[in-house]
Design a protein around this motif. Structure first.
Motif, PDB file in Angstrom:
ATOM      1  N   GLU A  53       0.812  -1.212   0.000  1.00  0.00           N
ATOM      2  CA  GLU A  53       0.000   0.000   0.000  1.00  0.00           C
ATOM      3  C   GLU A  53       0.846   1.261   0.000  1.00  0.00           C
ATOM      4  O   GLU A  53       0.392   2.326  -0.427  1.00  0.00           O
ATOM      5  N   GLU A  54       2.098   1.153   0.453  1.00  0.00           N
ATOM      6  CA  GLU A  54       2.986   2.325   0.446  1.00  0.00           C
ATOM      7  C   GLU A  54       3.193   2.850  -0.968  1.00  0.00           C
ATOM      8  O   GLU A  54       3.430   4.044  -1.172  1.00  0.00           O
ATOM      9  N   SER A  59       2.217   7.621  -4.120  1.00  0.00           N
ATOM     10  CA  SER A  59       1.975   8.141  -5.469  1.00  0.00           C
ATOM     11  C   SER A  59       0.904   9.217  -5.509  1.00  0.00           C
ATOM     12  O   SER A  59       0.645   9.784  -6.568  1.00  0.00           O
ATOM     13  N   LEU A  60       0.262   9.475  -4.385  1.00  0.00           N
ATOM     14  CA  LEU A  60      -0.808  10.465  -4.372  1.00  0.00           C
ATOM     15  C   LEU A  60      -0.283  11.821  -4.837  1.00  0.00           C
ATOM     16  O   LEU A  60       0.788  12.251  -4.442  1.00  0.00           O
ATOM     17  N   GLY A  61      -1.051  12.458  -5.679  1.00  0.00           N
ATOM     18  CA  GLY A  61      -0.640  13.735  -6.261  1.00  0.00           C
ATOM     19  C   GLY A  61      -0.115  13.599  -7.668  1.00  0.00           C
ATOM     20  O   GLY A  61      -0.039  14.575  -8.403  1.00  0.00           O
ATOM     21  N   ASP A 179       0.040  19.481  -0.375  1.00  0.00           N
ATOM     22  CA  ASP A 179       0.992  18.700   0.430  1.00  0.00           C
ATOM     23  C   ASP A 179       2.088  18.031  -0.380  1.00  0.00           C
ATOM     24  O   ASP A 179       2.906  17.314   0.190  1.00  0.00           O
ATOM     25  N   ARG A 180       2.124  18.239  -1.697  1.00  0.00           N
ATOM     26  CA  ARG A 180       3.110  17.534  -2.509  1.00  0.00           C
ATOM     27  C   ARG A 180       3.957  18.512  -3.330  1.00  0.00           C
ATOM     28  O   ARG A 180       3.604  19.681  -3.505  1.00  0.00           O
ATOM     29  N   SER A 181       5.059  18.001  -3.861  1.00  0.00           N
ATOM     30  CA  SER A 181       5.951  18.837  -4.664  1.00  0.00           C
ATOM     31  C   SER A 181       5.234  19.389  -5.892  1.00  0.00           C
ATOM     32  O   SER A 181       5.550  20.495  -6.358  1.00  0.00           O
ATOM     33  N   GLY A 201       1.374  12.912   5.849  1.00  0.00           N
ATOM     34  CA  GLY A 201       2.331  11.826   5.997  1.00  0.00           C
ATOM     35  C   GLY A 201       2.608  11.038   4.733  1.00  0.00           C
ATOM     36  O   GLY A 201       3.280  10.008   4.771  1.00  0.00           O
ATOM     37  N   PHE A 202       2.097  11.487   3.567  1.00  0.00           N
ATOM     38  CA  PHE A 202       2.324  10.759   2.324  1.00  0.00           C
ATOM     39  C   PHE A 202       3.582  11.210   1.585  1.00  0.00           C
ATOM     40  O   PHE A 202       4.096  10.511   0.732  1.00  0.00           O
ATOM     41  N   ARG A 203       4.051  12.397   1.911  1.00  0.00           N
ATOM     42  CA  ARG A 203       5.106  12.996   1.106  1.00  0.00           C
ATOM     43  C   ARG A 203       6.489  12.476   1.484  1.00  0.00           C
ATOM     44  O   ARG A 203       6.683  11.896   2.550  1.00  0.00           O
ATOM     45  N   SER A 204       7.443  12.732   0.601  1.00  0.00           N
ATOM     46  CA  SER A 204       8.845  12.413   0.856  1.00  0.00           C
ATOM     47  C   SER A 204       9.541  13.633   1.445  1.00  0.00           C
ATOM     48  O   SER A 204       9.056  14.763   1.318  1.00  0.00           O
TER      49      SER A 204
END
Length: 226
Positions: A53-54, A59-61, A179-181, A201-204
């Motif tokens: 699931e990770e 991959s969201l965004g 929340d993403r790049s 908590g999804f981002r790098s």
């Protein structure tokens, strides 16, 4: 990293990413994801275990085609198309059942911003049916002037989607909230103030570098206004 809060002039409009910004995506994504792979196996389109699931959360965004390249590398176009269909339908079903949740304080904050006269929009790389389904099912549709999705407009990046939105609605000053790049890039390249959301908590690491203000909870958006 920019200060957690700062005082900025009220913009004409605010553009919001959806997943990881307004909507707790995992509340419908993960059950829909596992159900989709159960069906793919039944239909002979996938063998072996469900990918971790990770992969999907990380991959969201992204645009859908890039999500499936990451989740199912080497899979056939037929499998990816069917995965798209199943994932969307499963998520819409769960939303209709009332399982989808906004982040804490989102509805009240949107209501306050709308009351202050800020024009509110969604700008998402997701599918049209999903984006509109989330906003409708979570009860906040009345606060938004329009909902823009890559699925509806066929844009190749969020930069292009935001540019289209700004142009069509004649917006001069706006904040890009996400929340993403991809949100940071879309805001920067369109001359917007960027608000980085640091709670999903999804981002790098480093994805929000380049934002102007960073918030650890959605209601902190109000604290950034003069």
């Amino acid at each position: 990293m920019p200060a957690t809060t700062g005082k900025l002039p009220q913009p004409e409009a605010m553009l919001f990413d959806l997943d990881g910004t307004l909507f707790r995506t995992e509340t419908v994504l993960l059950p829909a994801y596992y159900a989709a792979f159960d069906r793919l196996r039944e239909e002979g389109l996938h063998e072996g275990p469900t990918p971790p699931e990770e992969r999907i959360l990380g991959s969201l965004g992204m645009l859908l085609e890039h999500i499936w390249e990451r989740v199912l590398p080497g899979s056939s176009p037929e499998t990816r198309r069917r995965a798209d269909e199943l994932l969307l339908q499963n998520q819409l079903d769960l939303l209709e059942q009332g399982q989808g949740k906004l982040y804490e304080g989102v509805a009240d904050t949107l209501r306050e911003l709308h009351g202050r006269g800020v024009r509110l929009f969604v700008a998402s790389n997701g599918l049209e049916g999903y984006v509109k389904g989330v906003i409708r099912a979570t009860g906040v549709a009345s606060y938004f002037e329009d909902l823009y999705s890559a699925g509806e407009h066929g844009t190749r990046s969020k930069v292009d989607l935001v540019r289209l939105l700004l142009s069509r609605h004649g917006i001069r000053t706006a904040w890009m909230v996400g929340d993403r790049s991809s949100d940071v890039e879309a805001g920067r390249r369109n001359g917007l103030t960027v608000i980085g959301c640091d709670y999903a908590g999804f981002r790098s690491a480093g994805e929000l570098d380049g934002d102007d203000v960073r918030i650890g909870a959605f209601p902190q958006l109000l604290a950034a206004l003069e």
